[in-house]
Design an enzyme around this catalytic site. Structure first.
Site, PDB file in Angstrom:
ATOM      1  N   VAL A  57       0.863  -1.172   0.000  1.00 18.75           N
ATOM      2  CA  VAL A  57       0.000   0.000   0.000  1.00 18.75           C
ATOM      3  C   VAL A  57       0.903   1.226   0.000  1.00 18.75           C
ATOM      4  O   VAL A  57       2.077   1.149   0.349  1.00 18.75           O
ATOM      5  CB  VAL A  57      -0.961   0.031   1.215  1.00 18.75           C
ATOM      6  CG1 VAL A  57      -2.001  -1.065   1.120  1.00 18.75           C
ATOM      7  CG2 VAL A  57      -0.209  -0.051   2.520  1.00 18.75           C
ATOM      8  N   SER A  58       0.342   2.352  -0.398  1.00 15.98           N
ATOM      9  CA  SER A  58       1.147   3.551  -0.570  1.00 15.98           C
ATOM     10  C   SER A  58       1.441   4.302   0.716  1.00 15.98           C
ATOM     11  O   SER A  58       2.466   4.967   0.824  1.00 15.98           O
ATOM     12  CB  SER A  58       0.461   4.506  -1.550  1.00 15.98           C
ATOM     13  OG  SER A  58       0.333   3.884  -2.804  1.00 15.98           O
ATOM     14  N   SER A  59       0.538   4.235   1.684  1.00 13.22           N
ATOM     15  CA  SER A  59       0.760   5.020   2.900  1.00 13.22           C
ATOM     16  C   SER A  59       0.319   4.240   4.134  1.00 13.22           C
ATOM     17  O   SER A  59      -0.438   3.272   4.049  1.00 13.22           O
ATOM     18  CB  SER A  59      -0.014   6.341   2.831  1.00 13.22           C
ATOM     19  OG  SER A  59      -1.400   6.096   2.845  1.00 13.22           O
ATOM     20  N   GLN A 114      -3.299   3.319   4.976  1.00 10.07           N
ATOM     21  CA  GLN A 114      -3.955   2.224   4.266  1.00 10.07           C
ATOM     22  C   GLN A 114      -3.563   0.851   4.796  1.00 10.07           C
ATOM     23  O   GLN A 114      -3.818  -0.154   4.132  1.00 10.07           O
ATOM     24  CB  GLN A 114      -3.597   2.297   2.785  1.00 10.07           C
ATOM     25  CG  GLN A 114      -4.024   3.575   2.116  1.00 10.07           C
ATOM     26  CD  GLN A 114      -3.443   3.707   0.726  1.00 10.07           C
ATOM     27  OE1 GLN A 114      -2.319   3.285   0.473  1.00 10.07           O
ATOM     28  NE2 GLN A 114      -4.203   4.296  -0.180  1.00 10.07           N
TER      29      GLN A 114
END
Length: 191
Positions: free
Chosen positions: A57-59, A62
């Site tokens: 996931v990007s961050s 999340q």
């Protein structure tokens, strides 16, 4: 596995594979199911070695999605008869080429199959090159949900715009933080 996927894996153009199928020269058993041509499962050689599920996931916001992603991918892999030997999760941008766990997974020769949910979980750009390098070493990348934009030009433009926006907004946020820090540092002390 459908004929087009088999052809890509074998490094043969899909039109050539279709011609071989029509002429009865396809080197593996295949059958037509409606409009789809399926290569027989027993004819598909699976690499020996470990199967790893890679989820990203990007961050950090999340992280709850990360667990759901792992569950979906692991369920798909076991449904395909592939035991999951390793689960690798990571928080980081697909644009970041220095994802430590991802690179370790690629470097590990014991891992013969890497399973991801979407191609962009793996790499935003150049996934085809990484897949080709893996295939050259007898390894494979499996994408659970390959439902992506079919038109390569549209997909490429979308990825380029995404990349440019991420960099632009990232720079703007950094510039704003720097401006606020300078403003705080140059404020006059209590009067």
């Amino acid at each position: 596995m459908n004929l087009k996927q088999w052809a890509e894996r074998e490094g043969v153009h899909h039109v050539t594979a279709y011609r071989w199928f029509r002429e009865g020269k396809l080197p593996v058993p295949a059958r037509r199911v409606g409009r789809l041509i399926l290569v027989e499962p027993e004819a598909v050689e699976r690499p020996t070695g470990l199967t790893a599920v890679y989820a990203r996931v990007s961050s950090a916001d999340q992280k709850s999605d990360l667990d759901r992603q792992v569950a979906r991918v692991a369920a798909w892999a076991t449904g395909q008869g592939r035991p999951v030997d390793r689960v690798v999760t990571e928080v980081g941008s697909a644009l970041n080429g220095h994802r430590r766990k991802f690179l370790a997974l690629l470097r590990d020769p014991a891992v013969s199959t890497i399973v991801v949910e979407h191609r962009d979980r793996f790499a935003r750009f150049g996934a085809e090159y990484v897949e080709a390098a893996l295939a050259a070493n007898g390894r494979e990348l499996l994408v659970v949900d390959p439902a992506e934009v079919d038109d390569d030009l549209v997909r490429d433009m979308t990825e380029i715009l995404t990349s440019m926006c991420a960099r632009l907004y990232g720079r703007r946020a950094a510039a704003n933080r720097a401006r606020r820090a300078v403003a705080e540092a140059t404020k006059d002390g209590p009067a």
